[in-house]
Design a protein around this motif. Sequence first.
Motif, PDB file in Angstrom:
ATOM      1  N   LEU A   1     -48.602  50.794  13.296  1.00  0.00           N
ATOM      2  CA  LEU A   1     -47.224  51.282  13.170  1.00  0.00           C
ATOM      3  C   LEU A   1     -46.526  51.104  14.517  1.00  0.00           C
ATOM      4  O   LEU A   1     -47.076  51.449  15.564  1.00  0.00           O
ATOM      5  N   ARG A   2     -45.319  50.556  14.489  1.00  0.00           N
ATOM      6  CA  ARG A   2     -44.571  50.295  15.713  1.00  0.00           C
ATOM      7  C   ARG A   2     -43.134  50.782  15.563  1.00  0.00           C
ATOM      8  O   ARG A   2     -42.698  51.156  14.472  1.00  0.00           O
ATOM      9  N   GLN A   3     -42.401  50.743  16.686  1.00  0.00           N
ATOM     10  CA  GLN A   3     -40.973  51.032  16.699  1.00  0.00           C
ATOM     11  C   GLN A   3     -40.235  49.750  17.071  1.00  0.00           C
ATOM     12  O   GLN A   3     -40.586  49.076  18.038  1.00  0.00           O
ATOM     13  N   LEU A   4     -39.231  49.416  16.292  1.00  0.00           N
ATOM     14  CA  LEU A   4     -38.429  48.228  16.551  1.00  0.00           C
ATOM     15  C   LEU A   4     -36.967  48.647  16.542  1.00  0.00           C
ATOM     16  O   LEU A   4     -36.415  48.983  15.494  1.00  0.00           O
TER      17      LEU A   4
ATOM     18  N   GLY B   1     -35.785  51.399  17.530  1.00  0.00           N
ATOM     19  CA  GLY B   1     -35.697  52.777  17.075  1.00  0.00           C
ATOM     20  C   GLY B   1     -36.033  52.993  15.616  1.00  0.00           C
ATOM     21  O   GLY B   1     -35.901  54.110  15.111  1.00  0.00           O
ATOM     22  N   VAL B   2     -36.480  51.955  14.936  1.00  0.00           N
ATOM     23  CA  VAL B   2     -36.823  52.048  13.515  1.00  0.00           C
ATOM     24  C   VAL B   2     -38.329  51.880  13.356  1.00  0.00           C
ATOM     25  O   VAL B   2     -38.932  50.983  13.960  1.00  0.00           O
ATOM     26  N   SER B   3     -38.950  52.728  12.542  1.00  0.00           N
ATOM     27  CA  SER B   3     -40.390  52.625  12.294  1.00  0.00           C
ATOM     28  C   SER B   3     -40.674  51.399  11.439  1.00  0.00           C
ATOM     29  O   SER B   3     -40.063  51.213  10.376  1.00  0.00           O
ATOM     30  N   VAL B   4     -41.594  50.570  11.908  1.00  0.00           N
ATOM     31  CA  VAL B   4     -41.954  49.358  11.173  1.00  0.00           C
ATOM     32  C   VAL B   4     -43.472  49.252  11.092  1.00  0.00           C
ATOM     33  O   VAL B   4     -44.204  49.801  11.920  1.00  0.00           O
ATOM     34  N   LEU B   5     -43.920  48.533  10.073  1.00  0.00           N
ATOM     35  CA  LEU B   5     -45.338  48.251   9.900  1.00  0.00           C
ATOM     36  C   LEU B   5     -45.614  46.848  10.418  1.00  0.00           C
ATOM     37  O   LEU B   5     -44.941  45.888  10.030  1.00  0.00           O
ATOM     38  N   LEU B   6     -46.604  46.735  11.279  1.00  0.00           N
ATOM     39  CA  LEU B   6     -47.028  45.439  11.786  1.00  0.00           C
ATOM     40  C   LEU B   6     -48.163  44.943  10.900  1.00  0.00           C
ATOM     41  O   LEU B   6     -49.120  45.672  10.636  1.00  0.00           O
ATOM     42  N   HIS B   7     -48.053  43.691  10.421  1.00  0.00           N
ATOM     43  CA  HIS B   7     -49.090  43.193   9.514  1.00  0.00           C
ATOM     44  C   HIS B   7     -49.277  41.693   9.687  1.00  0.00           C
ATOM     45  O   HIS B   7     -48.492  41.023  10.382  1.00  0.00           O
ATOM     46  N   THR B   8     -50.310  41.165   9.043  1.00  0.00           N
ATOM     47  CA  THR B   8     -50.675  39.753   9.218  1.00  0.00           C
ATOM     48  C   THR B   8     -50.461  38.919   7.966  1.00  0.00           C
ATOM     49  O   THR B   8     -50.888  37.761   7.928  1.00  0.00           O
ATOM     50  N   ALA B   9     -49.820  39.473   6.928  1.00  0.00           N
ATOM     51  CA  ALA B   9     -49.512  38.654   5.754  1.00  0.00           C
ATOM     52  C   ALA B   9     -48.497  37.588   6.152  1.00  0.00           C
ATOM     53  O   ALA B   9     -47.546  37.854   6.884  1.00  0.00           O
ATOM     54  N   SER B  10     -48.697  36.380   5.669  1.00  0.00           N
ATOM     55  CA  SER B  10     -47.838  35.263   6.053  1.00  0.00           C
ATOM     56  C   SER B  10     -46.505  35.340   5.317  1.00  0.00           C
ATOM     57  O   SER B  10     -46.460  35.317   4.086  1.00  0.00           O
ATOM     58  N   ILE B  11     -45.404  35.454   6.076  1.00  0.00           N
ATOM     59  CA  ILE B  11     -44.068  35.438   5.485  1.00  0.00           C
ATOM     60  C   ILE B  11     -43.202  34.469   6.276  1.00  0.00           C
ATOM     61  O   ILE B  11     -43.559  34.030   7.370  1.00  0.00           O
ATOM     62  N   ALA B  12     -42.043  34.131   5.702  1.00  0.00           N
ATOM     63  CA  ALA B  12     -41.121  33.189   6.340  1.00  0.00           C
ATOM     64  C   ALA B  12     -39.703  33.610   6.004  1.00  0.00           C
ATOM     65  O   ALA B  12     -39.476  34.600   5.305  1.00  0.00           O
ATOM     66  N   ARG B  13     -38.726  32.848   6.521  1.00  0.00           N
ATOM     67  CA  ARG B  13     -37.343  33.111   6.143  1.00  0.00           C
ATOM     68  C   ARG B  13     -37.235  33.000   4.623  1.00  0.00           C
ATOM     69  O   ARG B  13     -37.718  32.052   4.026  1.00  0.00           O
ATOM     70  N   GLY B  14     -36.578  33.949   4.039  1.00  0.00           N
ATOM     71  CA  GLY B  14     -36.521  34.022   2.577  1.00  0.00           C
ATOM     72  C   GLY B  14     -37.348  35.178   2.046  1.00  0.00           C
ATOM     73  O   GLY B  14     -37.057  35.721   0.983  1.00  0.00           O
ATOM     74  N   ASN B  15     -38.402  35.562   2.802  1.00  0.00           N
ATOM     75  CA  ASN B  15     -39.174  36.754   2.437  1.00  0.00           C
ATOM     76  C   ASN B  15     -38.437  38.038   2.801  1.00  0.00           C
ATOM     77  O   ASN B  15     -38.829  39.127   2.352  1.00  0.00           O
ATOM     78  N   SER B  16     -37.398  37.916   3.618  1.00  0.00           N
ATOM     79  CA  SER B  16     -36.672  39.105   4.065  1.00  0.00           C
ATOM     80  C   SER B  16     -36.187  39.918   2.870  1.00  0.00           C
ATOM     81  O   SER B  16     -35.558  39.386   1.951  1.00  0.00           O
ATOM     82  N   GLY B  17     -36.472  41.207   2.904  1.00  0.00           N
ATOM     83  CA  GLY B  17     -36.071  42.097   1.817  1.00  0.00           C
ATOM     84  C   GLY B  17     -37.115  42.258   0.739  1.00  0.00           C
ATOM     85  O   GLY B  17     -36.991  43.124  -0.135  1.00  0.00           O
ATOM     86  N   GLY B  18     -38.159  41.424   0.776  1.00  0.00           N
ATOM     87  CA  GLY B  18     -39.218  41.533  -0.220  1.00  0.00           C
ATOM     88  C   GLY B  18     -40.171  42.669   0.106  1.00  0.00           C
ATOM     89  O   GLY B  18     -40.248  43.140   1.244  1.00  0.00           O
ATOM     90  N   PRO B  19     -40.951  43.117  -0.866  1.00  0.00           N
ATOM     91  CA  PRO B  19     -41.833  44.268  -0.647  1.00  0.00           C
ATOM     92  C   PRO B  19     -43.148  43.889   0.017  1.00  0.00           C
ATOM     93  O   PRO B  19     -43.695  42.801  -0.200  1.00  0.00           O
ATOM     94  N   LEU B  20     -43.655  44.805   0.818  1.00  0.00           N
ATOM     95  CA  LEU B  20     -45.021  44.755   1.324  1.00  0.00           C
ATOM     96  C   LEU B  20     -45.806  45.780   0.509  1.00  0.00           C
ATOM     97  O   LEU B  20     -45.437  46.960   0.465  1.00  0.00           O
ATOM     98  N   LEU B  21     -46.872  45.338  -0.151  1.00  0.00           N
ATOM     99  CA  LEU B  21     -47.570  46.167  -1.129  1.00  0.00           C
ATOM    100  C   LEU B  21     -49.005  46.441  -0.709  1.00  0.00           C
ATOM    101  O   LEU B  21     -49.605  45.677   0.058  1.00  0.00           O
ATOM    102  N   ASP B  22     -49.559  47.528  -1.256  1.00  0.00           N
ATOM    103  CA  ASP B  22     -51.001  47.725  -1.143  1.00  0.00           C
ATOM    104  C   ASP B  22     -51.678  47.002  -2.304  1.00  0.00           C
ATOM    105  O   ASP B  22     -51.026  46.331  -3.113  1.00  0.00           O
ATOM    106  N   ARG B  23     -53.003  47.122  -2.412  1.00  0.00           N
ATOM    107  CA  ARG B  23     -53.739  46.381  -3.442  1.00  0.00           C
ATOM    108  C   ARG B  23     -53.347  46.789  -4.852  1.00  0.00           C
ATOM    109  O   ARG B  23     -53.543  46.034  -5.802  1.00  0.00           O
TER     110      ARG B  23
END
Length: 516
Positions: free
Chosen positions: A164-167, A169-191
């Motif tokens: 968990l990080r701050q960007l 002033g906003v709390s964000v999740l740091l992760h390693t799933a591969s995303i690109a331009r166009g993924n913006s606004g899409g969901p990050l999900l659990d299993r």
Amino acid sequence: MRRLLLVVALLFAWAGPAHADDISASARGVVRIVTIAVVDDEVVGFGHGSGFAVAPNRVVTNAHVVELASRYPDNVVIGVVPSEGDKSYQGKVIKVDQARDLALIEFTGVRLPPLTLFTGKIADGDALVALGYPGNVDVATARSAADFIKPQSPVRSQGGFAGLRQLSGVSVLLHTASIARGNSGGPLLDRCGRVLGVNSAITHNDEGDSTFAFAIADSELAAFLAEAKQPVATIEMPCTSVEEQMAQERSADDKARLAADETSRADAARAEAERDDAIARARNRAETTRENYMAGAAVLLVLGALAVGGAGLLLSRERKREAIWVAAGGGVLMLGAVALFLSRPGFDEASVVPVPKAAAAAGAATAAAQGKLVCTLVPERSRVIVSATDNVDLDVGKDGCINSRTQYAEAGTHWQRILVPDQEANVSVLDFDPATGTYTNTRYLLSSEQMKQARALRKGVPLKECSSDQAKRAELATQQQNIRTALPAVYNEKLVYKCSASAGAPAAVATPAAAK
């Protein structure tokens, strides 16, 4: 030019096939967001990103995805392109938070399955899945502008939670799933397909550095939706895979069998002890009776001997008549002694039938719960990924009439009903076991084509209201089996409840009609 763009925005296309898993179920609520800015019949801006449903007619995306709408509020067309179906729909921005980089879009014309927000804890390294429409994939596969508004399944990529990080002033999740331009606004999900965050940015990859992605945290999303007065489904139960749940069910079945075997052995040992006790008591009674018979025979024999002796004495005194009668009486007594001795009872262990001490006075019939019940979720027996876990109120009536309006069909000793709703994209198999008071809701999250098939089969179920006609209930059971056969082999959710009499309304006890 604007008219041409609007016509393009309403083009039809078929959705790609969906997989029968939790991620695919969530993917049906993921959309592509397309923005087109037109000024004086000239396109001055074009953009696209991803989003996901938080209500049947509202989706969340990043604020920067709909930035054109802020710059040209009267000249922007926003297209919402579902992952299924054959249409795209025009939307409008109803809430923007630039600081959190979130936006809420409303549209009409179709109902999407809303995603559920996971509010529980996630640990470093937990598996994650990103869904969306990466631009590099679109560039490689699109053949025309129409492909950008063609409904198709989102692209999924897997990774792990990195902290968990701050960007800004906003709390964000740091992760390693591969995303690109166009993924913006899409969901990050659990299993299990629950939303953990909203993908928004990636790190720059300089000189071979690993790329990380940022997703706006669930807490920020929840706060944004609360400010927008937009309700959203939430859940905090940990994710359990179907395989893990089935393994738990098998383990529970094994434990139940072991418990049943142990109970059977205990019952056998108790029955043997009760039989030994019954035999001992029967033997004591038999010995006492034999001794009584033998004592009685001895008394009769002594009396008979005395009578014979008395007859001899009378005969010596020439009292012949009295002697004969006394001798006859003595003979009868002696014969009685012999008969009593010979008739003394024996003892046969095989004839001893013990009466169990814990015999149920109610007989062998299984009691069943009826009346007004409150059913409480049993978490350790349930797999919950999107549904609420509130208590369920049931009014169980005669012949499988539930809540005085819905007829359930016999399924062995259970009552069962399959619900296929008109609007929602799921099928529920409801099962009530009257012997144990267990209520189960097994849910299948289906694609639009699967729902179309299920609804077509549902039309063959004419029995809507409660009925005491067993033939009609048998027909209902057959028709429901046709729906059951069309469902996937593996469910998405299984909610198991334990039911008990509601306060102030004790449940009646009766023999279930299905067991008659």
